[in-house]
Motif scaffolding. Structure first.
Motif, mmCIF file in Angstrom:
data_model
loop_
_atom_site.group_PDB
_atom_site.id
_atom_site.type_symbol
_atom_site.label_atom_id
_atom_site.label_comp_id
_atom_site.label_asym_id
_atom_site.label_seq_id
_atom_site.Cartn_x
_atom_site.Cartn_y
_atom_site.Cartn_z
ATOM 1 N N GLN A 45 53.538 41.941 35.821
ATOM 2 C CA GLN A 45 53.693 42.299 37.029
ATOM 3 C C GLN A 45 52.564 43.193 37.853
ATOM 4 O OE1 GLN A 45 58.051 43.598 37.431
ATOM 5 N NE2 GLN A 45 58.168 42.804 35.409
ATOM 6 N N PRO A 46 51.365 42.690 37.811
ATOM 7 C CA PRO A 46 50.311 43.610 38.462
ATOM 8 C C PRO A 46 50.245 43.835 39.811
ATOM 9 C CG PRO A 46 49.507 41.415 37.982
ATOM 10 C CD PRO A 46 50.952 41.334 37.524
ATOM 11 N N TRP A 47 51.167 43.089 40.568
ATOM 12 C CA TRP A 47 51.099 43.394 42.101
ATOM 13 C C TRP A 47 51.578 44.494 42.600
ATOM 14 C CZ3 TRP A 47 52.824 38.473 39.931
ATOM 15 C CH2 TRP A 47 54.236 38.791 39.549
ATOM 16 N N LYS A 84 44.380 46.919 38.918
ATOM 17 C CA LYS A 84 43.387 46.573 37.981
ATOM 18 C C LYS A 84 43.791 47.105 36.870
ATOM 19 C CE LYS A 84 39.384 46.408 41.419
ATOM 20 N NZ LYS A 84 38.068 46.763 41.728
ATOM 21 N N ASP A 85 44.542 48.137 36.568
ATOM 22 C CA ASP A 85 44.810 48.750 35.147
ATOM 23 C C ASP A 85 46.170 47.962 34.373
ATOM 24 O OD1 ASP A 85 47.114 49.747 36.885
ATOM 25 O OD2 ASP A 85 46.640 51.858 36.105
ATOM 26 N N ALA A 86 46.610 47.176 35.279
ATOM 27 C CA ALA A 86 47.677 46.329 34.770
ATOM 28 C C ALA A 86 47.514 44.795 34.754
ATOM 29 C CB ALA A 86 48.896 46.373 35.946
ATOM 30 N N LYS A 92 45.149 34.248 35.166
ATOM 31 C CA LYS A 92 46.411 34.553 35.146
ATOM 32 C C LYS A 92 47.037 35.491 36.304
ATOM 33 C CE LYS A 92 49.000 33.835 31.608
ATOM 34 N NZ LYS A 92 49.660 32.719 31.172
ATOM 35 N N ASP A 93 46.425 36.553 36.479
ATOM 36 C CA ASP A 93 46.706 37.232 37.153
ATOM 37 C C ASP A 93 46.690 37.029 38.638
ATOM 38 O OD1 ASP A 93 47.717 39.397 35.270
ATOM 39 O OD2 ASP A 93 45.767 40.104 34.991
ATOM 40 N N GLU A 140 42.752 45.559 43.926
ATOM 41 C CA GLU A 140 41.909 44.447 44.270
ATOM 42 C C GLU A 140 42.939 43.615 45.420
ATOM 43 O OE1 GLU A 140 39.654 40.676 43.001
ATOM 44 O OE2 GLU A 140 40.375 41.696 41.311
ATOM 45 N N LEU A 141 42.240 43.442 46.386
ATOM 46 C CA LEU A 141 43.041 43.048 47.811
ATOM 47 C C LEU A 141 43.238 41.595 47.471
ATOM 48 C CD1 LEU A 141 44.208 43.194 50.488
ATOM 49 C CD2 LEU A 141 41.792 42.788 51.352
#
Length: 169
Positions: A45-47, A84-86, A92-93, A140-141
């Protein structure tokens, strides 16, 4: 109002003109929840989301894209980033971010709102970070979703499925 999933998929359109009616907080939260329930690799869930309703910030963001007229007219903007750290695998992200954004677009449609996925603004990512006071080293946008109550009907067409299949099955 609820919408059948296939109805939502087949009838959702990008809406670029909005009325002045305010989008209430409860609807925005439902849309954000739809985004957070998107699939992601390893469930990372990097968003990350930033909701912009303030006219001054919208005006500054409008200067970051050739679609500024859409940004200015939208009642609400959802700025979607990847933390970025997630992240663990860029491909895939990025795919997960796309699923997240699509979930939010479908949720907006299901709630009677219009929305459009603005990607051209990525070309001015540095400017966007400056306007929003966000850290480009951490975020990151991915996109800006402009939304509000629709002031237009959307339209679109698709290629025939036979044109997209690599081989018949």
């Amino acid at each position: 109002m609820t919408v059948d999933i296939f109805d939502a998929i087949f009838n959702r359109r990008s809406i670029r003109k909005f009325t002045e009616q305010d989008v209430d907080r409860e609807k925005i939260i439902k849309i954000l929840d739809a985004g957070r329930w998107a699939p992601s690799g390893l469930n990372n869930q990097p968003w990350r989301f930033l909701v912009v309703k303030d006219e001054q910030r919208k005006a500054k963001l409008a200067e970051c894209t050739r679609y500024g007229h859409i940004v200015r007219q939208a009642n609400t903007l959802i700025v979607v980033f990847l933390a970025k750290d997630a992240m663990y695998n860029a491909t895939k992200d990025y795919q997960g971010a796309g699923a997240c954004i699509q979930n939010m677009l479908l949720a907006a449609h299901g709630l009677g709102l219009g929305a459009v996925w603005l990607g051209e603004i990525l070309n001015q990512e540095t400017q966007v970070h400056e306007v929003l006071n966000t850290d480009p080293e951490q975020l990151e946008l991915m996109a800006v979703i402009a939304m509000g109550y629709p002031a237009q009907e959307g339209s679109s067409s698709r290629k025939d499925l036979s044109q997209l299949l690599l081989e018949e099955f």
